[in-house]
Scaffold this active site. Sequence first.
Site, PDB file in Angstrom:
ATOM      1  N   ARG A  72       5.750  -3.044 -28.721  1.00 47.44           N
ATOM      2  CA  ARG A  72       4.331  -2.645 -28.022  1.00 47.44           C
ATOM      3  C   ARG A  72       3.703  -2.291 -27.779  1.00 47.44           C
ATOM      4  O   ARG A  72       4.024  -2.621 -26.459  1.00 47.44           O
ATOM      5  CB  ARG A  72       4.240  -4.395 -28.671  1.00 47.44           C
ATOM      6  CG  ARG A  72       3.621  -5.678 -28.585  1.00 47.44           C
ATOM      7  CD  ARG A  72       1.819  -5.434 -29.773  1.00 47.44           C
ATOM      8  NE  ARG A  72       2.849  -5.997 -30.499  1.00 47.44           N
ATOM      9  CZ  ARG A  72       3.314  -5.750 -32.298  1.00 47.44           C
ATOM     10  NH1 ARG A  72       2.042  -5.804 -32.252  1.00 47.44           N
ATOM     11  NH2 ARG A  72       3.810  -6.932 -32.431  1.00 47.44           N
ATOM     12  N   ARG A  98       8.078   5.017 -36.355  1.00 51.33           N
ATOM     13  CA  ARG A  98       8.044   3.918 -35.657  1.00 51.33           C
ATOM     14  C   ARG A  98       9.452   3.617 -34.915  1.00 51.33           C
ATOM     15  O   ARG A  98       9.696   2.971 -34.072  1.00 51.33           O
ATOM     16  CB  ARG A  98       7.177   2.687 -35.355  1.00 51.33           C
ATOM     17  CG  ARG A  98       6.389   1.677 -36.356  1.00 51.33           C
ATOM     18  CD  ARG A  98       5.405   0.968 -35.650  1.00 51.33           C
ATOM     19  NE  ARG A  98       5.758  -0.528 -37.246  1.00 51.33           N
ATOM     20  CZ  ARG A  98       4.887  -1.474 -36.967  1.00 51.33           C
ATOM     21  NH1 ARG A  98       3.900  -1.845 -35.736  1.00 51.33           N
ATOM     22  NH2 ARG A  98       5.561  -2.681 -37.548  1.00 51.33           N
ATOM     23  N   HIS A 168      -0.906   4.174 -34.056  1.00 54.19           N
ATOM     24  CA  HIS A 168      -1.653   3.136 -33.896  1.00 54.19           C
ATOM     25  C   HIS A 168      -2.095   2.882 -32.841  1.00 54.19           C
ATOM     26  O   HIS A 168      -1.271   2.025 -31.896  1.00 54.19           O
ATOM     27  CB  HIS A 168      -0.868   1.961 -34.325  1.00 54.19           C
ATOM     28  CG  HIS A 168      -1.218   0.612 -34.426  1.00 54.19           C
ATOM     29  ND1 HIS A 168      -1.581   0.238 -33.462  1.00 54.19           N
ATOM     30  CD2 HIS A 168      -1.313   0.024 -35.499  1.00 54.19           C
ATOM     31  CE1 HIS A 168      -1.914  -1.434 -33.898  1.00 54.19           C
ATOM     32  NE2 HIS A 168      -1.749  -1.030 -34.951  1.00 54.19           N
ATOM     33  N   ASP A 212     -10.537  -7.032 -36.842  1.00 54.55           N
ATOM     34  CA  ASP A 212      -8.974  -5.724 -37.417  1.00 54.55           C
ATOM     35  C   ASP A 212      -9.949  -5.076 -38.895  1.00 54.55           C
ATOM     36  O   ASP A 212     -10.144  -5.409 -39.795  1.00 54.55           O
ATOM     37  CB  ASP A 212      -7.918  -7.148 -38.072  1.00 54.55           C
ATOM     38  CG  ASP A 212      -7.088  -6.176 -38.663  1.00 54.55           C
ATOM     39  OD1 ASP A 212      -5.336  -6.267 -39.143  1.00 54.55           O
ATOM     40  OD2 ASP A 212      -7.352  -5.215 -38.984  1.00 54.55           O
ATOM     41  N   GLU A 271      -7.261   3.666 -33.713  1.00 54.02           N
ATOM     42  CA  GLU A 271      -6.371   4.136 -34.419  1.00 54.02           C
ATOM     43  C   GLU A 271      -6.694   5.281 -35.045  1.00 54.02           C
ATOM     44  O   GLU A 271      -7.912   5.143 -36.065  1.00 54.02           O
ATOM     45  CB  GLU A 271      -5.524   3.271 -35.008  1.00 54.02           C
ATOM     46  CG  GLU A 271      -5.157   1.633 -34.547  1.00 54.02           C
ATOM     47  CD  GLU A 271      -4.742   0.301 -35.546  1.00 54.02           C
ATOM     48  OE1 GLU A 271      -4.286   1.017 -36.396  1.00 54.02           O
ATOM     49  OE2 GLU A 271      -4.523  -0.002 -35.093  1.00 54.02           O
TER      50      GLU A 271
HETATM   51  O1  TA6 Z   1      -3.638  -1.444 -37.096  1.00 56.60           O
HETATM   52  C1  TA6 Z   1      -4.555  -3.459 -37.298  1.00 56.60           C
HETATM   53  C2  TA6 Z   1      -3.036  -4.067 -37.600  1.00 56.60           C
HETATM   54  O2  TA6 Z   1      -2.778  -3.437 -39.358  1.00 56.60           O
HETATM   55  C3  TA6 Z   1      -3.548  -5.150 -37.955  1.00 56.60           C
HETATM   56  O3  TA6 Z   1      -3.408  -5.677 -38.760  1.00 56.60           O
HETATM   57  C4  TA6 Z   1      -1.863  -5.796 -37.126  1.00 56.60           C
HETATM   58  O4  TA6 Z   1      -1.270  -6.107 -38.253  1.00 56.60           O
HETATM   59  C5  TA6 Z   1      -1.798  -4.765 -36.432  1.00 56.60           C
HETATM   60  O5  TA6 Z   1      -1.414  -3.983 -37.111  1.00 56.60           O
HETATM   61  C6  TA6 Z   1       0.071  -4.648 -35.592  1.00 56.60           C
HETATM   62  O6  TA6 Z   1       0.527  -4.480 -36.082  1.00 56.60           O
HETATM   63  P1  TA6 Z   1       2.356  -4.679 -36.137  1.00 56.60           P
HETATM   64  O7  TA6 Z   1       3.199  -4.512 -37.591  1.00 56.60           O
HETATM   65  O8  TA6 Z   1       2.623  -4.172 -35.061  1.00 56.60           O
HETATM   66  O9  TA6 Z   1       2.501  -5.957 -35.561  1.00 56.60           O
END
Ligand code: TA6
Length: 299
Positions: A72, A98, A168, A212, A271
């Site tokens: 994370r 990932r 991301h 988002d 991103e």
């Molecule tokens: O990048 C935005 C997103 O698609 C959000 O909807 C949120 O889910 C984020 O990615 C993080 O996703 P994750 O699967 O890493 O918790």
Amino acid sequence: MIDQLNRAHGIAGQLVFEAGQGGLAKAVFSNPHATAEVYLQGATVTAFQPRGTAPALWLSSQAQFKPGKAIRGGIPVCWPWFGPHPTDKAKPQHGFARNAEWAVTASALLPDGRTQLRLRLADTAATRAIWPHPFELEMSVTAGAQLEVSLTTRNTGPDPVEIGGALHTYFNVGDISRVGIVGLDGRTYLDQLDGNAAKRQHGPVTVDEEVDRVYLDTTDDCLIWDAALNRHIRVAKRGSRTTVIWNPWIAKAARMADFPDDGYLTMVCVETANAATDVRTLAPGGEHTLTQVVSVKRV
Ligand code: TA6
């Protein structure tokens, strides 16, 4: 494992491999321009800090460093799709790259003093069970005054494949209430919080609630103006026409076990993506490279 990595790819005084959090292997970069870190888990860049400035990337204090789990923070690699799988919700969110352990293939001290590390992921029985295609992925991480991250997909199979994904990136900011993201004015975005409704951006993106958004048809740089840290972070890109902006805000931050409740105050994701209308079809033997370039400027 660590000794082998240092023997094969270590660069004295520039690049050393060590056991990181959770015992996971990481590469630690240190050169006159910056320091950086990359975990082999997900080929995840978890740190980039140009000399003389605060860290550019945000890493959760509650990130879980264990095999198969996305880290994370930093720059998770979403691939071969962005977000939920287009048709099968049982497949992993943001694909599987990932979550996988990548292999180091090369390292270099470049003539201009930057340090480069290259990593590779290729199809296995496990990946083919999720996504039935042969592939080869290469990540190139180059740390200097700027951070350059490139993800190259090669279609090594006999059929065309559709590739989506994103770098991301979680950016570190001093105070989200004093941040504005410039570069998306006038663009159309899909609001992931409102049934993917198409909306238009007016002026800088500011964050005072969960955001988002997938911004469409843009190849422009974004500038993250961070008043609290008296700097801006430039996010440039190649091979991408979609930019995603995300901040979970209070409720969603509280729901994520690997995200501190107050983490939303000091991060924002910008991103570099191939998502929505920007997924790419690769012919057999074809390749596509997605690149993000991060630079920090004190203002
Ligand atoms: O990048 C935005 C997103 O698609 C959000 O909807 C949120 O889910 C984020 O990615 C993080 O996703 P994750 O699967 O890493 O918790």
